[in-house]
Design an enzyme around this catalytic site. Sequence first.
Site, PDB file in Angstrom:
ATOM      1  N   ARG A   4      12.011  -6.569   5.368  1.00 45.25           N
ATOM      2  CA  ARG A   4      11.833  -5.137   5.096  1.00 45.25           C
ATOM      3  C   ARG A   4      12.734  -4.322   6.032  1.00 45.25           C
ATOM      4  NH1 ARG A   4       5.847  -2.710   4.758  1.00 45.25           N
ATOM      5  NH2 ARG A   4       5.680  -3.030   6.993  1.00 45.25           N
ATOM      6  N   ARG A  29      -9.566   0.898   9.009  1.00 44.19           N
ATOM      7  CA  ARG A  29      -9.150  -0.479   9.273  1.00 44.19           C
ATOM      8  C   ARG A  29     -10.205  -1.257  10.034  1.00 44.19           C
ATOM      9  NH1 ARG A  29      -3.154   0.463   9.114  1.00 44.19           N
ATOM     10  NH2 ARG A  29      -2.085  -1.504   9.354  1.00 44.19           N
ATOM     11  N   LYS A  62       0.830  -1.218   0.000  1.00 41.95           N
ATOM     12  CA  LYS A  62       0.000   0.000   0.000  1.00 41.95           C
ATOM     13  C   LYS A  62       0.861   1.263   0.000  1.00 41.95           C
ATOM     14  CE  LYS A  62      -2.326  -0.840   3.791  1.00 41.95           C
ATOM     15  NZ  LYS A  62      -1.876  -2.167   4.255  1.00 41.95           N
ATOM     16  N   ARG A  95      -0.516  -9.218  13.000  1.00 40.19           N
ATOM     17  CA  ARG A  95      -1.113  -8.123  12.221  1.00 40.19           C
ATOM     18  C   ARG A  95      -1.981  -8.676  11.090  1.00 40.19           C
ATOM     19  NH1 ARG A  95       4.038  -5.099  10.544  1.00 40.19           N
ATOM     20  NH2 ARG A  95       2.678  -3.705   9.396  1.00 40.19           N
ATOM     21  N   ARG A 121      11.485  -2.141  11.553  1.00 45.22           N
ATOM     22  CA  ARG A 121      10.402  -1.642  12.396  1.00 45.22           C
ATOM     23  C   ARG A 121      10.111  -2.663  13.490  1.00 45.22           C
ATOM     24  NH1 ARG A 121       5.594  -0.004   8.328  1.00 45.22           N
ATOM     25  NH2 ARG A 121       4.405  -1.018   9.968  1.00 45.22           N
TER      26      ARG A 121
END
Length: 217
Positions: free
Chosen positions: A127, A88, A13, A171, A160
């Site tokens: 990531r 969300r 996204k 998540r 992160r």
Amino acid sequence: MNLILLGPPGSGKGTQAKFIVEKYGIPQISTGDMLREAVAKGTELGKKAKEYMDAGKLVPDEVVIGIVRERLKQSDCDKGFILDGFPRTIAQAEALDRILDELGKRIDAVINIQVPEEEVVKRIVNRRSCMKCGAVYHLIYKPPKEEGKCDKCGGELYQRDDDREDTVRARYKVYREQTEPLVDYYQKKGLVHDINGTKSIDDVFKDIDEVLAKIKV
Ligand code: AMP
């Protein structure tokens, strides 16, 4: 053009939002980025949000709804906006409807980027993000030229806190339970465009851009 980007964590996204910003000149409103900024600055909001974020849980609705309400009132949203990571939950979607009503705006399209859980996990655990400018890298698909350093600004790359495997799976579960029902919510309004998010970054953008080209605003 007022857009919502829907999709699980790691579906691209944020990456796709940046392409849309560049091509269409409308701002990206990422609640995740805004919350991370608040955490980094140590504000009251950041202190409230950190615990939820680190656990891979959603920050309470009223907190994010307040942030988005203020952001959408800013003048750079007059020509359009891309909501990335919001809404969300159904409660957030209903609140968004009310906010947009107040502002005399409406959503033109919901881009639903679909990526299965295993692919998401593979993407996110590799990531890395730049501490300074927020640029995002992938150790396998998009490694930095120099290990641990941002190509764009030389900043230090970090993982992160919520990008570790157990948190990523938490998540994804939260996404399935709380966010996926939004697809149905917006389908009823005839706004949903499904996009196969497993293609290359450029091909995903091509597919999104085809949808955007057809939207009359
Ligand atoms: P993201 O960068 O969009 O993956 O968001 C990172 C984290 O920020 C999420 O796992 C949530 O803890 C929090 N967050 C971001 N957007 C929202 C939202 N709309 N509602 C609740 N929590 C959010």
